[in-house]
Design a protein around this motif. Structure first.
Motif, PDB file in Angstrom:
ATOM      1  N   LYS A   2       0.851  -1.220  -0.146  1.00 52.14           N
ATOM      2  CA  LYS A   2      -0.023  -0.055   0.095  1.00 52.14           C
ATOM      3  C   LYS A   2       0.834   1.034  -0.083  1.00 52.14           C
ATOM      4  O   LYS A   2       0.462   2.277  -0.625  1.00 52.14           O
ATOM      5  CB  LYS A   2      -0.861   0.114   0.867  1.00 52.14           C
ATOM      6  N   LYS A   3       2.115   1.333   0.852  1.00 51.25           N
ATOM      7  CA  LYS A   3       2.809   2.457   0.697  1.00 51.25           C
ATOM      8  C   LYS A   3       3.812   2.492  -0.582  1.00 51.25           C
ATOM      9  O   LYS A   3       3.984   3.849  -0.998  1.00 51.25           O
ATOM     10  CB  LYS A   3       3.988   2.127   2.089  1.00 51.25           C
ATOM     11  N   ALA A   4       4.144   1.583  -1.178  1.00 48.79           N
ATOM     12  CA  ALA A   4       5.266   1.294  -2.104  1.00 48.79           C
ATOM     13  C   ALA A   4       4.579   1.147  -3.490  1.00 48.79           C
ATOM     14  O   ALA A   4       5.284   1.436  -4.589  1.00 48.79           O
ATOM     15  CB  ALA A   4       6.552   0.793  -1.592  1.00 48.79           C
ATOM     16  N   LEU A   5       3.835   0.387  -3.640  1.00 49.63           N
ATOM     17  CA  LEU A   5       3.475  -0.222  -4.827  1.00 49.63           C
ATOM     18  C   LEU A   5       1.950  -0.260  -5.211  1.00 49.63           C
ATOM     19  O   LEU A   5       1.668  -0.774  -6.409  1.00 49.63           O
ATOM     20  CB  LEU A   5       3.716  -1.869  -4.593  1.00 49.63           C
ATOM     21  N   ALA A  21       6.559   3.940  -9.119  1.00 51.41           N
ATOM     22  CA  ALA A  21       7.459   4.876  -9.859  1.00 51.41           C
ATOM     23  C   ALA A  21       8.628   5.484  -8.701  1.00 51.41           C
ATOM     24  O   ALA A  21       9.727   5.612  -8.830  1.00 51.41           O
ATOM     25  CB  ALA A  21       6.936   6.060 -10.795  1.00 51.41           C
ATOM     26  N   ARG A  22       7.653   5.901  -7.840  1.00 48.57           N
ATOM     27  CA  ARG A  22       8.286   6.951  -6.723  1.00 48.57           C
ATOM     28  C   ARG A  22       9.311   5.913  -5.962  1.00 48.57           C
ATOM     29  O   ARG A  22      10.626   6.330  -5.622  1.00 48.57           O
ATOM     30  CB  ARG A  22       7.297   7.479  -5.628  1.00 48.57           C
ATOM     31  N   HIS A  23       8.862   4.663  -5.532  1.00 45.32           N
ATOM     32  CA  HIS A  23       9.731   3.904  -4.866  1.00 45.32           C
ATOM     33  C   HIS A  23      10.826   3.475  -5.964  1.00 45.32           C
ATOM     34  O   HIS A  23      12.203   3.375  -5.365  1.00 45.32           O
ATOM     35  CB  HIS A  23       8.866   2.427  -4.425  1.00 45.32           C
ATOM     36  N   ARG A  24      10.866   2.942  -6.994  1.00 45.84           N
ATOM     37  CA  ARG A  24      12.047   2.924  -8.018  1.00 45.84           C
ATOM     38  C   ARG A  24      12.993   4.003  -7.855  1.00 45.84           C
ATOM     39  O   ARG A  24      13.871   3.692  -7.986  1.00 45.84           O
ATOM     40  CB  ARG A  24      11.464   2.705  -9.251  1.00 45.84           C
TER      41      ARG A  24
END
Length: 191
Positions: free
Chosen positions: A105-108, A115-118
Motif C-alpha cells: 500500500k505504501k510503495a506499490l 515509480a516513486r519507490h523505484r
C-alpha cells in the motif's frame, strides 16, 4: 516484467471514492480496496516461491523484477536488508501477507507510488559505470594499496576535489566523514 502493475486498470479508474452519501459509491470504494488487496496478494503469492505463506530474503528478487529494479548482487542484498528492516515488523526473518500488504500500500499500490519507490531505490545505488569509476578513485586514493582508506588518504582525496578549506576545516571534514562511513570504527574505510 511489469506484468503485475500493467495488466489491471489504474486504481483511479476502478471507482470513485466513497463519500457516504451513495451506496454505489461505497460499493465502488470497497471494490477498489478489494482490487488493491487482490493485486497485493497476487504479487505476494508470486514472490512466495516455496508457498510457505511468507516471503523470505531469498524470494525478494521476484519483487525486484516487478519493480523493474536492475541491481548488482551487493545492492540486492542491501535492498533486501532495508525492506526486511522496515517491513518485517515482528522480526521473524520473513514477511507475512499483512506485513507485505502494508509495504504494498505504501510503495506499490499505484504506478505513481511504484515509480516513486523505484526512483528512491535507484537514488541509493550507483550504476555499474558509476561503481567502476568509484572503485577506480578508491584505488587511486588508497596510496598504500591496503584495500582501505585511512584518514590521511581521505584528506588527500578531499583536497583533490579542490575544496577550498583550511587545514582545520579539512581535518574536521575528514573526522565527520569517518563518523558517517567508518562503520566498525577502526579508522579505515573499505570500498
Amino acid at each position: 516484467s511489469g506484468r503485475f502493475l500493467g495488466t489491471l486498470p489504474p486504481l483511479s479508474k476502478i471507482g470513485a471514492p466513497a463519500d457516504g452519501s451513495n451506496p454505489e459509491d461505497q460499493e465502488s470504494a470497497i471494490s477498489a480496496y478489494t482490487v488493491k488487496e487482490q493485486r497485493a496478494k497476487e504479487l505476494f503469492d508470486e514472490c512466495d516461491k516455496d508457498k510457505s505463506g511468507c516471503v523470505d530474503k531469498n524470494e525478494i528478487p521476484t519483487l525486484l523484477k516487478h519493480l523493474q529494479l536492475d541491481l548488482q548482487p551487493h545492492q540486492i542484498e542491501e535492498y533486501t536488508s532495508h525492506v526486511f528492516s522496515s517491513v518485517d515488523i515482528n522480526a521473524s526473518g520473513s514477511i507475512d501477507f499483512q506485513e507485505f500488504l502494508k509495504f504494498y500500500k505504501k510503495a506499490l499500490s499505484s504506478e505513481k507510488r511504484a515509480a516513486r519507490h523505484r526512483a528512491t531505490v535507484h537514488s541509493r545505488f550507483l550504476s555499474k559505470e558509476q561503481t567502476e569509476k568509484a572503485r577506480q578513485k578508491f584505488d587511486e586514493t588508497d596510496a598504500n594499496s591496503s584495500g582501505s582508506i585511512d584518514q590521511t588518504e581521505m584528506a588527500t582525496l578531499l583536497k583533490s576535489l579542490t575544496l577550498e578549506v583550511d587545514d582545520s576545516k579539512l581535518q574536521s571534514l575528514v573526522k565527520q566523514t569517518f563518523l558517517e562511513v567508518d562503520r566498525d570504527k577502526d579508522g579505515q574505510v573499505l570500498f
